[in-house]
Design a protein around this motif. Sequence first.
Motif, PDB file in Angstrom:
ATOM      1  N   MET A   1     -18.598 -44.148  40.939  1.00 12.41           N
ATOM      2  CA  MET A   1     -18.279 -45.468  41.488  1.00 12.41           C
ATOM      3  C   MET A   1     -17.024 -45.403  42.350  1.00 12.41           C
ATOM      4  SD  MET A   1     -18.878 -48.326  38.549  1.00 12.41           S
ATOM      5  CE  MET A   1     -20.470 -48.562  37.791  1.00 12.41           C
ATOM      6  N   ALA A   2     -16.954 -46.277  43.346  1.00 14.05           N
ATOM      7  CA  ALA A   2     -15.782 -46.342  44.203  1.00 14.05           C
ATOM      8  C   ALA A   2     -14.718 -47.226  43.567  1.00 14.05           C
ATOM      9  CB  ALA A   2     -16.176 -46.897  45.567  1.00 14.05           C
ATOM     10  N   THR A   3     -13.470 -46.846  43.753  1.00 12.85           N
ATOM     11  CA  THR A   3     -12.358 -47.653  43.256  1.00 12.85           C
ATOM     12  C   THR A   3     -12.120 -48.812  44.211  1.00 12.85           C
ATOM     13  OG1 THR A   3     -11.317 -45.744  42.197  1.00 12.85           O
ATOM     14  CG2 THR A   3      -9.914 -47.654  42.650  1.00 12.85           C
ATOM     15  N   ILE A   4     -12.157 -50.054  43.682  1.00 10.45           N
ATOM     16  CA  ILE A   4     -11.965 -51.240  44.521  1.00 10.45           C
ATOM     17  C   ILE A   4     -10.516 -51.691  44.496  1.00 10.45           C
ATOM     18  CG2 ILE A   4     -12.561 -52.890  42.700  1.00 10.45           C
ATOM     19  CD1 ILE A   4     -13.505 -53.230  46.409  1.00 10.45           C
ATOM     20  N   LEU A   5      -9.814 -51.441  43.381  1.00 10.72           N
ATOM     21  CA  LEU A   5      -8.407 -51.850  43.277  1.00 10.72           C
ATOM     22  C   LEU A   5      -7.618 -50.791  42.526  1.00 10.72           C
ATOM     23  CD1 LEU A   5      -6.915 -55.314  42.685  1.00 10.72           C
ATOM     24  CD2 LEU A   5      -6.180 -53.465  41.179  1.00 10.72           C
ATOM     25  N   GLU A   6      -6.488 -50.435  43.079  1.00  5.62           N
ATOM     26  CA  GLU A   6      -5.589 -49.445  42.459  1.00  5.62           C
ATOM     27  C   GLU A   6      -4.175 -50.028  42.473  1.00  5.62           C
ATOM     28  OE1 GLU A   6      -4.953 -45.895  40.500  1.00  5.62           O
ATOM     29  OE2 GLU A   6      -6.818 -46.137  41.636  1.00  5.62           O
ATOM     30  N   ALA A   7      -3.688 -50.400  41.297  1.00  2.00           N
ATOM     31  CA  ALA A   7      -2.330 -50.940  41.167  1.00  2.00           C
ATOM     32  C   ALA A   7      -1.432 -49.862  40.582  1.00  2.00           C
ATOM     33  CB  ALA A   7      -2.329 -52.174  40.271  1.00  2.00           C
ATOM     34  N   THR A   8      -0.256 -49.698  41.178  1.00  2.00           N
ATOM     35  CA  THR A   8       0.680 -48.656  40.744  1.00  2.00           C
ATOM     36  C   THR A   8       2.054 -49.258  40.534  1.00  2.00           C
ATOM     37  OG1 THR A   8      -0.545 -47.064  42.118  1.00  2.00           O
ATOM     38  CG2 THR A   8       1.612 -46.373  41.286  1.00  2.00           C
ATOM     39  N   ASP A   9       2.568 -49.139  39.302  1.00  2.74           N
ATOM     40  CA  ASP A   9       3.931 -49.572  38.949  1.00  2.74           C
ATOM     41  C   ASP A   9       4.225 -51.006  39.388  1.00  2.74           C
ATOM     42  OD1 ASP A   9       4.431 -47.054  37.876  1.00  2.74           O
ATOM     43  OD2 ASP A   9       5.149 -46.260  39.772  1.00  2.74           O
ATOM     44  N   VAL A  10       3.294 -51.906  39.116  1.00  3.97           N
ATOM     45  CA  VAL A  10       3.475 -53.311  39.488  1.00  3.97           C
ATOM     46  C   VAL A  10       4.446 -53.991  38.523  1.00  3.97           C
ATOM     47  CG1 VAL A  10       2.336 -55.560  39.676  1.00  3.97           C
ATOM     48  CG2 VAL A  10       1.229 -53.504  40.580  1.00  3.97           C
ATOM     49  N   ASP A  27       6.083 -52.391  35.361  1.00 13.30           N
ATOM     50  CA  ASP A  27       5.559 -51.080  35.760  1.00 13.30           C
ATOM     51  C   ASP A  27       4.122 -50.845  35.287  1.00 13.30           C
ATOM     52  OD1 ASP A  27       8.030 -50.347  36.951  1.00 13.30           O
ATOM     53  OD2 ASP A  27       8.827 -49.874  34.967  1.00 13.30           O
ATOM     54  N   VAL A  28       3.247 -51.786  35.597  1.00  9.10           N
ATOM     55  CA  VAL A  28       1.843 -51.682  35.186  1.00  9.10           C
ATOM     56  C   VAL A  28       1.040 -50.945  36.249  1.00  9.10           C
ATOM     57  CG1 VAL A  28      -0.278 -53.001  34.827  1.00  9.10           C
ATOM     58  CG2 VAL A  28       1.842 -53.705  33.701  1.00  9.10           C
ATOM     59  N   SER A  29       0.287 -49.959  35.805  1.00 16.76           N
ATOM     60  CA  SER A  29      -0.631 -49.226  36.679  1.00 16.76           C
ATOM     61  C   SER A  29      -2.039 -49.313  36.110  1.00 16.76           C
ATOM     62  CB  SER A  29      -0.210 -47.756  36.809  1.00 16.76           C
ATOM     63  OG  SER A  29       1.063 -47.645  37.410  1.00 16.76           O
ATOM     64  N   LEU A  30      -3.006 -49.600  36.956  1.00 15.15           N
ATOM     65  CA  LEU A  30      -4.401 -49.676  36.520  1.00 15.15           C
ATOM     66  C   LEU A  30      -5.306 -49.510  37.728  1.00 15.15           C
ATOM     67  CD1 LEU A  30      -5.747 -52.718  37.346  1.00 15.15           C
ATOM     68  CD2 LEU A  30      -4.042 -53.419  35.687  1.00 15.15           C
ATOM     69  N   SER A  31      -6.557 -49.192  37.464  1.00 19.25           N
ATOM     70  CA  SER A  31      -7.549 -49.096  38.531  1.00 19.25           C
ATOM     71  C   SER A  31      -8.837 -49.772  38.085  1.00 19.25           C
ATOM     72  CB  SER A  31      -7.825 -47.638  38.907  1.00 19.25           C
ATOM     73  OG  SER A  31      -8.390 -46.947  37.812  1.00 19.25           O
ATOM     74  N   LEU A  32      -9.540 -50.366  39.045  1.00 16.89           N
ATOM     75  CA  LEU A  32     -10.810 -51.025  38.787  1.00 16.89           C
ATOM     76  C   LEU A  32     -11.871 -50.426  39.691  1.00 16.89           C
ATOM     77  CD1 LEU A  32      -9.661 -54.768  38.719  1.00 16.89           C
ATOM     78  CD2 LEU A  32     -10.001 -53.261  36.762  1.00 16.89           C
ATOM     79  N   GLU A  33     -13.028 -50.113  39.110  1.00 16.12           N
ATOM     80  CA  GLU A  33     -14.138 -49.584  39.877  1.00 16.12           C
ATOM     81  C   GLU A  33     -15.041 -50.716  40.354  1.00 16.12           C
ATOM     82  OE1 GLU A  33     -14.177 -46.286  40.494  1.00 16.12           O
ATOM     83  OE2 GLU A  33     -12.325 -46.218  39.329  1.00 16.12           O
ATOM     84  N   GLN A  34     -15.709 -50.494  41.460  1.00 15.55           N
ATOM     85  CA  GLN A  34     -16.646 -51.483  41.991  1.00 15.55           C
ATOM     86  C   GLN A  34     -17.715 -51.797  40.946  1.00 15.55           C
ATOM     87  OE1 GLN A  34     -16.643 -53.167  45.049  1.00 15.55           O
ATOM     88  NE2 GLN A  34     -18.200 -54.342  43.958  1.00 15.55           N
ATOM     89  N   GLY A  35     -17.877 -53.087  40.630  1.00 15.82           N
ATOM     90  CA  GLY A  35     -18.900 -53.508  39.680  1.00 15.82           C
ATOM     91  C   GLY A  35     -18.459 -53.530  38.238  1.00 15.82           C
ATOM     92  N   GLU A  36     -17.226 -53.129  37.944  1.00 15.70           N
ATOM     93  CA  GLU A  36     -16.725 -53.191  36.567  1.00 15.70           C
ATOM     94  C   GLU A  36     -16.442 -54.636  36.171  1.00 15.70           C
ATOM     95  OE1 GLU A  36     -14.154 -49.976  34.317  1.00 15.70           O
ATOM     96  OE2 GLU A  36     -13.239 -50.466  36.235  1.00 15.70           O
TER      97      GLU A  36
END
Length: 336
Positions: A1-10, A27-36
């Motif tokens: 799956m493609a990553t739709i959102l990538e947050a780094t050290d927010v 300092d929140v980091s997370l990633s979301l995949e398309q369709g998750e």
Amino acid sequence: MATILEATDVSVTYQQPGGAAVHAVRDVSLSLEQGEFVGLVGESGCGKSTLGFALTRLLQPPARLTGGRIVFDGVDLASLDGEALREQRRNGIALVLQSGMNALSPVRSVEGHLRDILKAHARDGEDVSRGAVHRRGIELLEKVRLPADVLGRYPHELSGGMRQRVSIALALSLDPKLIVFDEPTTALDVIVQKAVMQTIRELQQENGFTGILISHDLGVVLEATNRVLVMYAGRIAEDQPSSELLRGAHHPYTEALLGCYADPRADDVDLGEIPGSPPDLAQPPSGCAFAPRCSLAEDVCVRVDPDLMPLGAGRAACHVRAGSAGRSDREEPSLV
């Protein structure tokens, strides 16, 4: 799956004039995949809604994004403002708020709300005539299981469940890639809550958008989502697939939350409790924020804030559990 959102050290800070700065997201980091479809849970004041608003760049003063990158669909939202940010949001991001009555204007009909949205975001050549808006409204209401005559009604003429379905329909109006649902069923009774959540889940599967469900209700999140992010004191404490979390949490805070949840259909219900309360984020602790409430806490927990480390099928920020996993991995197999 493609990553739709990538947050780094927010990071997000609330700063009132003359008052102490509250570090609501740290300092929140997370990633979301398309369709998750991802759940975000935790006690009140742990930063869930603030993180949701930060990821969509919809923070309002006194909240302020004070650090990090938010790359959505290949573009860093943290670097955009004004028209550039508005254009990026147009077909990208939508938000469904907690209360349909507060989210909707009392002096605008449902069709009036939709007309405002479509006209505000119309591009050259797009048809936003009265007929086109009406047809689009009927399509959207059908998606959320509402009759066409709702288009002519005002919010006070609708039940709580209908208002929330209208809010969802409006969120779908520009075919977003990401929808943040900020406690969308909190004000509803359990029967309507279940029906609305079933509609949300069906729409997510049919339309393929990525979803973030912010909720206090761990049962709703576990039933509806693919993955759960547990927040505590402005940070992610655990990130696990929903099925893994049901089999057993890794962070003591997540275990405590699960202990406060019980199946209402069970013959015997035994609910636990979490002693104490979350820390004051005007003075964030130097070590693990959950340590004062944790029965497993060791000296290192008080001194060092743990990073998210691989545990199970996901990650958890716990020195004790990560250490136990490491020791288990290093044990020699018995020859007896």
